[in-house]
Design a protein around this motif. Sequence first.
Motif, PDB file in Angstrom:
ATOM      1  N   ARG A  79       1.339   9.342  -5.592  1.00 15.80           N
ATOM      2  CA  ARG A  79       1.744  10.683  -5.527  1.00 15.80           C
ATOM      3  C   ARG A  79       2.922  11.183  -6.362  1.00 15.80           C
ATOM      4  NH1 ARG A  79       1.917   9.156   0.220  1.00 15.80           N
ATOM      5  NH2 ARG A  79       3.999   8.697  -0.007  1.00 15.80           N
ATOM      6  N   CYS A  80       3.762  10.387  -6.788  1.00 18.22           N
ATOM      7  CA  CYS A  80       4.637  10.639  -8.021  1.00 18.22           C
ATOM      8  C   CYS A  80       3.904  11.056  -9.217  1.00 18.22           C
ATOM      9  CB  CYS A  80       5.936   9.658  -7.955  1.00 18.22           C
ATOM     10  SG  CYS A  80       6.712   9.349  -6.541  1.00 18.22           S
ATOM     11  N   GLU A  81       2.941  10.301  -9.511  1.00 12.37           N
ATOM     12  CA  GLU A  81       2.503  10.259 -10.718  1.00 12.37           C
ATOM     13  C   GLU A  81       1.662  11.844 -10.965  1.00 12.37           C
ATOM     14  OE1 GLU A  81      -0.061   6.948 -11.306  1.00 12.37           O
ATOM     15  OE2 GLU A  81       1.501   5.750 -11.823  1.00 12.37           O
ATOM     16  N   LEU A  82       1.036  12.027  -9.524  1.00 17.04           N
ATOM     17  CA  LEU A  82       0.109  13.259  -9.399  1.00 17.04           C
ATOM     18  C   LEU A  82       0.875  14.376  -9.325  1.00 17.04           C
ATOM     19  CD1 LEU A  82      -2.726  14.211  -8.890  1.00 17.04           C
ATOM     20  CD2 LEU A  82      -1.970  14.369  -6.353  1.00 17.04           C
ATOM     21  N   GLU A  83       2.003  14.364  -8.896  1.00 18.14           N
ATOM     22  CA  GLU A  83       2.982  15.634  -9.093  1.00 18.14           C
ATOM     23  C   GLU A  83       3.367  15.775 -10.498  1.00 18.14           C
ATOM     24  OE1 GLU A  83       5.004  18.715  -7.324  1.00 18.14           O
ATOM     25  OE2 GLU A  83       3.622  17.394  -6.454  1.00 18.14           O
ATOM     26  N   GLU A  84       3.656  14.755 -11.001  1.00 17.17           N
ATOM     27  CA  GLU A  84       4.215  14.671 -12.482  1.00 17.17           C
ATOM     28  C   GLU A  84       2.957  15.306 -13.491  1.00 17.17           C
ATOM     29  OE1 GLU A  84       5.863  12.092 -16.056  1.00 17.17           O
ATOM     30  OE2 GLU A  84       5.447  10.949 -14.174  1.00 17.17           O
ATOM     31  N   SER A  85       1.808  15.012 -12.981  1.00 21.42           N
ATOM     32  CA  SER A  85       0.636  15.547 -13.808  1.00 21.42           C
ATOM     33  C   SER A  85       0.554  16.966 -13.564  1.00 21.42           C
ATOM     34  CB  SER A  85      -0.736  14.601 -13.480  1.00 21.42           C
ATOM     35  OG  SER A  85      -0.315  13.389 -13.961  1.00 21.42           O
ATOM     36  N   ARG A  86       0.697  17.293 -12.464  1.00 21.22           N
ATOM     37  CA  ARG A  86       0.513  18.813 -11.737  1.00 21.22           C
ATOM     38  C   ARG A  86       1.566  19.578 -12.641  1.00 21.22           C
ATOM     39  NH1 ARG A  86       2.431  22.192  -8.106  1.00 21.22           N
ATOM     40  NH2 ARG A  86       3.572  20.620  -7.261  1.00 21.22           N
ATOM     41  N   LEU A 138       0.854  -1.323   0.023  1.00 17.11           N
ATOM     42  CA  LEU A 138      -0.064  -0.031  -0.060  1.00 17.11           C
ATOM     43  C   LEU A 138       0.836   1.378   0.114  1.00 17.11           C
ATOM     44  CD1 LEU A 138      -2.723   1.173   0.222  1.00 17.11           C
ATOM     45  CD2 LEU A 138      -2.646   1.081   2.716  1.00 17.11           C
ATOM     46  N   GLU A 139       1.907   1.298   0.812  1.00 18.54           N
ATOM     47  CA  GLU A 139       2.613   2.362   0.807  1.00 18.54           C
ATOM     48  C   GLU A 139       3.436   2.714  -0.515  1.00 18.54           C
ATOM     49  OE1 GLU A 139       5.307   1.774   4.098  1.00 18.54           O
ATOM     50  OE2 GLU A 139       4.077   2.449   5.673  1.00 18.54           O
ATOM     51  N   ASP A 140       3.686   1.641  -1.096  1.00 16.97           N
ATOM     52  CA  ASP A 140       4.384   1.470  -2.380  1.00 16.97           C
ATOM     53  C   ASP A 140       3.723   2.051  -3.406  1.00 16.97           C
ATOM     54  OD1 ASP A 140       6.616   0.769  -1.578  1.00 16.97           O
ATOM     55  OD2 ASP A 140       6.360  -1.411  -2.105  1.00 16.97           O
ATOM     56  N   ALA A 141       2.296   1.669  -3.395  1.00 14.39           N
ATOM     57  CA  ALA A 141       1.115   2.155  -4.274  1.00 14.39           C
ATOM     58  C   ALA A 141       0.917   3.720  -3.995  1.00 14.39           C
ATOM     59  CB  ALA A 141      -0.291   1.448  -4.118  1.00 14.39           C
TER      60      ALA A 141
END
Length: 584
Positions: free
Chosen positions: A59-66, A51-54
């Motif tokens: 978060r990484c994908e969201l930051e990259e999208s932002r 879960l922590e890895d997911a």
Amino acid sequence: MESTITQLTSTIETLTAERNMAQADLASARAETAALSNVLEDLKRHSHIQLEDAQRRHRCELEESRHQAQDTVFQLERKHSVEREDLERRLNQGIEEEKVRYLQDLQALSNARAKSQEEMEGELQRQRKQKDSVEDELRKLRADLACEKNLNSDLRVKLSESSSHTISLESSIRSLRAHVEFLESDNKSQSHAFTDLDNRLQNAIRAAEEAKEKLRTEETLRRKLHNQVQELKGNIRVFCRVRPSLESDPDDSSARITYPDNDSDSKEVEVLGPEEKNSLGKTSTKTNAFSFDRVFRPDSMNADVFAEISQLVQSALDGYNVCIFCYGQTGSGKTFTMSAQDGMIPRAVNQIYDTAKTLEEKGWKYSMEGSFIEVYNENINDLLGKPDELDKKKHEIRHDTQKCKTTITDITTVDLDSPNKVESVLQSAASNRSVAATKANERSSRSHSVFILKLTGENSTTGERSEGTLNLVDLAGSERLSHSQAKGERLKETQNINKSLSCLGDVIGALGQGKDGGHVPYRNSKLTYLLQFSLGGNSKTLMFVMISPLQAHLSETLTSLKFATKVHNTHIGTAKRQAKVRDS
């Protein structure tokens, strides 16, 4: 017994063995449970790590999208800014070009206007020169004509003088001949005859002087007795007039109006009210009886009406403030009574002229000034002024409390030196008066009109001076909002009309209380403030209540008659004459 013990012992051993087996199974189950617990803990730790890895990957994908979205927005903003700057540059360039074209067109128009003005000025100069030459020629012709007239006049004078001289010579000759004959006759008898004629002439002159003095004394007494008669009749009088039915009225539309004392005093009128149902469901009608100073039936003419008010007009000539006003709903005959060709205004002016002419031989000389105003939406309009200044030019009411005089600023005043002028004044005022259509009447007067006649008289023999004012008022229609169904601007007009008429009733009611120094609300409306000195104790007032004979107007008729009764029950102080003796 022993066998029983043996069986019990065997049973106990069996149970003990089973218990041991159960304990062994329990221990085994506990061991398995512990193993399963360890496995479950391992699974929980593994799931938590996953879960922590997911979450970390999300978060990484969201930051990259932002970051990608911010880059896109920045690029769009830069693109929009560039496009906006380009658009503004093109727009400013278009404005500058349009401005240049406009200035060029303006310059062209200015040049054309200047050229046209120059041509017009040139033409005007030519017209002026032509006009001057024509005027010079006209002056020369007039001068020649004047010379011819003077020459003709001189010749006529000389001829007249010659004729007069001839006649005088003939007269002298005749008188000399008569003198010679007289000297030759009986001188003594002739002397006695001439003495007797001279005495008779002196007696006749003295009698004429005594008669003139007696006439002046009787005129003063007449004025005093006339005023006393008017005071006995009441300073506020109320007349009721019922207009006749019109051709446009339906045949069965008349209300039931009777006149109980028509054959005697003509002071009473009875109106049968509308049908009403009582609590038991029975229908009944109520007879409403009213009594006034005089009631005029529908067949009465304007001449009959004026015969009753002519004495009040005489009071204005004698130096009193007189106010005659018509009250009633729209279409009840107010304007016809006041401003028709044979209405109260023309008849009053004609009577004043006739009376003033007869008073000339008693030493009185009168001057008359007239003005015509209206009170519309609590504003004063000059009905004899320019039509384009109506509702625009401001007029103020000013009172001189010492002289009991009222003036209105910037209104047109006409010298009424002949009765014929009154007709043109009425026509001019009628064309300017505010009228409009309502549900109550197709052509409804929406303003109060006031004809103000100022009378100034001077007696060259006694030195007496009188100043009277005659106010003839045609009030606006008194119908209520529920009857007129006025809307929009007409609604505002009706509200102002009803307010001013209500204020008129309040003023008359306050005057009727008769308290010295008591407050009278003249200032609550322009109408009552204008008529302040013509409604108070220093005046004589007559109210016409005009009513319609139609059943459809019955409610308004009863309202008008009740208001008139309130006025009729009012008694104000004694009127004072505006007169003084001229300082010698």
